[in-house]
Design a protein around this motif. Sequence first.
Motif, short mmCIF file in Angstrom:
data_model
loop_
_atom_site.label_atom_id
_atom_site.label_comp_id
_atom_site.label_asym_id
_atom_site.label_seq_id
_atom_site.Cartn_x
_atom_site.Cartn_y
_atom_site.Cartn_z
N LEU A 63 1.34 -1.18 18.29
CA LEU A 63 2.64 -1.26 17.61
C LEU A 63 2.67 -2.40 16.59
N ALA A 64 1.69 -3.31 16.67
CA ALA A 64 1.63 -4.40 15.69
C ALA A 64 1.12 -3.90 14.34
N ILE A 65 0.55 -2.72 14.32
CA ILE A 65 0.01 -2.18 13.08
C ILE A 65 1.05 -1.26 12.45
N PRO A 66 1.45 -1.51 11.20
CA PRO A 66 2.46 -0.67 10.54
C PRO A 66 2.05 0.80 10.51
N PRO A 67 3.00 1.72 10.66
CA PRO A 67 2.68 3.16 10.73
C PRO A 67 1.89 3.67 9.54
N CYS A 68 2.13 3.15 8.33
CA CYS A 68 1.42 3.68 7.16
C CYS A 68 -0.07 3.35 7.20
N LEU A 69 -0.46 2.41 8.08
CA LEU A 69 -1.87 2.07 8.22
C LEU A 69 -2.51 2.80 9.40
N GLN A 70 -1.71 3.65 10.06
CA GLN A 70 -2.22 4.40 11.20
C GLN A 70 -1.99 5.89 10.99
N SER A 71 -2.89 6.53 10.27
CA SER A 71 -2.77 7.98 10.12
C SER A 71 -2.96 8.67 11.47
N HIS A 72 -3.56 7.94 12.41
CA HIS A 72 -3.78 8.45 13.77
C HIS A 72 -3.97 7.23 14.67
N TRP A 73 -3.63 7.37 15.95
CA TRP A 73 -3.77 6.23 16.86
C TRP A 73 -5.19 5.71 16.96
N SER A 74 -6.15 6.55 16.61
CA SER A 74 -7.56 6.17 16.73
C SER A 74 -8.03 5.27 15.59
N LYS A 75 -7.15 4.92 14.66
CA LYS A 75 -7.55 4.13 13.49
C LYS A 75 -7.33 2.63 13.68
N THR A 76 -6.96 2.19 14.88
CA THR A 76 -6.66 0.79 15.12
C THR A 76 -7.69 0.18 16.08
N PHE A 77 -8.31 -0.92 15.65
CA PHE A 77 -9.40 -1.53 16.41
C PHE A 77 -9.22 -3.04 16.47
N ILE A 78 -9.99 -3.65 17.36
CA ILE A 78 -10.04 -5.11 17.45
C ILE A 78 -11.49 -5.55 17.50
N ASP A 79 -11.72 -6.77 16.99
CA ASP A 79 -13.06 -7.36 17.03
C ASP A 79 -13.10 -8.34 18.19
N ILE A 122 0.83 -1.21 0.00
CA ILE A 122 0.00 0.00 0.00
C ILE A 122 0.86 1.25 0.00
N ASP A 123 1.98 1.22 0.72
CA ASP A 123 2.82 2.41 0.86
C ASP A 123 3.79 2.58 -0.31
N HIS A 124 3.85 1.62 -1.21
CA HIS A 124 4.74 1.71 -2.37
C HIS A 124 4.22 2.81 -3.31
N PRO A 125 5.11 3.47 -4.05
CA PRO A 125 4.65 4.52 -4.99
C PRO A 125 3.61 4.04 -5.98
N GLU A 126 3.61 2.74 -6.28
CA GLU A 126 2.61 2.20 -7.20
C GLU A 126 1.40 1.59 -6.47
N GLY A 127 1.43 1.65 -5.15
CA GLY A 127 0.29 1.16 -4.40
C GLY A 127 -0.89 2.13 -4.50
N PHE A 128 -2.07 1.65 -4.22
CA PHE A 128 -3.26 2.48 -4.47
C PHE A 128 -3.28 3.76 -3.64
N LEU A 129 -2.69 3.74 -2.45
CA LEU A 129 -2.73 4.92 -1.59
C LEU A 129 -2.04 6.11 -2.25
N LYS A 130 -0.83 5.91 -2.75
CA LYS A 130 -0.10 7.00 -3.39
C LYS A 130 -0.52 7.19 -4.84
N ARG A 131 -0.91 6.12 -5.48
CA ARG A 131 -1.25 6.18 -6.89
C ARG A 131 -2.51 7.01 -7.14
N PHE A 132 -3.47 6.97 -6.23
CA PHE A 132 -4.74 7.65 -6.46
C PHE A 132 -4.99 8.82 -5.51
N THR A 133 -3.98 9.19 -4.75
CA THR A 133 -4.07 10.40 -3.94
C THR A 133 -3.47 11.55 -4.73
#
Length: 640
Positions: free
Chosen positions: A563-579, A526-537
Amino acid sequence: MVMPDIHNADPTVTPARDSHVDVLIVGAGPAGSFLAFALGRAGVRVRIIDKKEVRISAGHADGIQPRTIEVFQSYGLAERFLKDAAQVHVKAYYVSGPEGGIVRTILEPIVQGSRYPFEATLAQSGIEGLLRDAMTEDGVHVEQPKVPISLSLSADEAEPQTHSSEAYPVKVVLERPSASAPAKNGHNGPMSDAVKTASPAMGSANDTAQEVVRARYVVGADGAHSWVRSAVGIDMVGESTNFVWGVVDFVPESDFLDLRLSCAIHTKHGNCMIVPREKDMIRVYVHLEDVNVGDSGRLDGPQLGPDDILEVAQECFYPYKLSAPQGFDWWTVYIVGQRVASSFSVKNRVFIIGDACHTHSPKAGQGMNASMSDAHNLAWKLAYVIRQWAPSTLLDTYEFERRKFAQDLIDFDKIFATLYSVTPKPGDKNHERFLEASNTYGAFIRGHGVQYEASTITDIARKSVASGLVIGQRIPPGIIVQVADFRPYELHDLLPSDTRFKILILPGDTSKPKQKAKLDAVAAEIDHPEGFLKRFTPAGAPDDAVFDIITISHTSCAAANTLAIPPCLQSHWSKTFIDTETMCERIGGSLYASYGVSDAGAIIVCRPDGYVGMVAALDDSAAIGKYFAHFLHSTCVVDA
């Protein structure tokens, strides 16, 4: 294609002013007001006009279904709406009893399995007031009375390749009526002083100067007799029936115990329906059998009044008493008809929404819901094209999705209106067929069962990855737990209508090395330059401008770790959840199961309107990129 002007301007009138706008909306009912609010919230330059001198103050549509309340919630409006609305949790069915009079046969909940397990009712004036207050926060005001007198579409600038930020191909000439008669409020309903004040842009009654508005897009939200629809030559296809119904709103005096329930009453004297309303009112629908419909589809002879309608209702209610000692708040008589527009747009520059493109009977409570859902569907698509984030072909999906819905609604309404309007006879099965139809179409009526078919923005190829989800339907609610503080959240509260795609990453149990490794690999892609996050932002935009990433692990509270969640998937600490089940309230823990997601994980794409766009396996983020490549502009060239 050039649309002809349908009015020749008077050469003696003061020369027209000239202005430019992204979107001009004609009509400030629920559909137009909702669209103006949503576009204003999205930062689109929008204007909204209405021919009425003031907004309505009573009557008209009133029923809001659970899915529409969810949509209100996604815009931050649900609390304000529910504060004023009446809630209807239970419905009852009545038939003629063996000893005469009516008897209750069934008592059941309105809806089950919804975040909002009820219908709510509030007069259309209240809905419009709510939306007008909300749009004002973004600097948008209804301009009234103001009418369009001509519309033309430039042939050169209407082509798809010219949907640029410089193109304003739709020309509309507006005029303020020089002498406006007092606005009528339905049939003989009172005019509230609270809505007599003019909008900030109203001006004087003698201001007849014309204005030329050049718009990128024009939306006709101007009702069943739409001026915009006629101006661009779109036809309504369908027919009227011979079923005539009367409607009265009033504060009742009665010994009928179920006045605060939704009641369907089928008797040998006729059919009627009760809908509880705000401020102690009820609405009563009555089938009027002795009213003639002429060949023109209009009522023949003198029209019945509210006392006549109530008199028919009283026969259906026997042996119970029903009266209106305080008079009537609003009333009307209408002929049931079902029609759908032959097209919902012209060259993706002029659109129609709401009653301008579909009309039907009101008894299933779909009118405002369908109209505002049209606006909700169109708003984010217009925003993306106006921002140059997506090609104009994205706008094709508005008609593709909403016209199919409208046709499904008409097909259902033909069945429902007929069953409601046929007076039962001894031994017939009409009541049973009515109950069967109510159950069969229940999810559709409530809005949860509305499903969009496969398209560029609805990819059903990998639906087995989340077998509990229906791709093309709204994403179901569910309780999840925030890792940082173990606070429970309703998932829907994390999916605001802010025009962003919500990327829900469900990595399974990240305390297990295998799943943690898969999640790290997903993050790297996702964080790669060709990944969708950077490609379509868009270049220069924040990383979360288009995509809001939320990670939901299938992990216990004890094993949860941000800390188990990679930083690029956490734009903010509030974005990490568990079921998992919460430690205090003992709620939650069933999202994976209800969505049909295994421990192998999944990625779910939720569209800006809250509908599931696609799902993919956790290790198949490339499929996500291909999905967005169908309808978003890319910042780089990537091999397919």
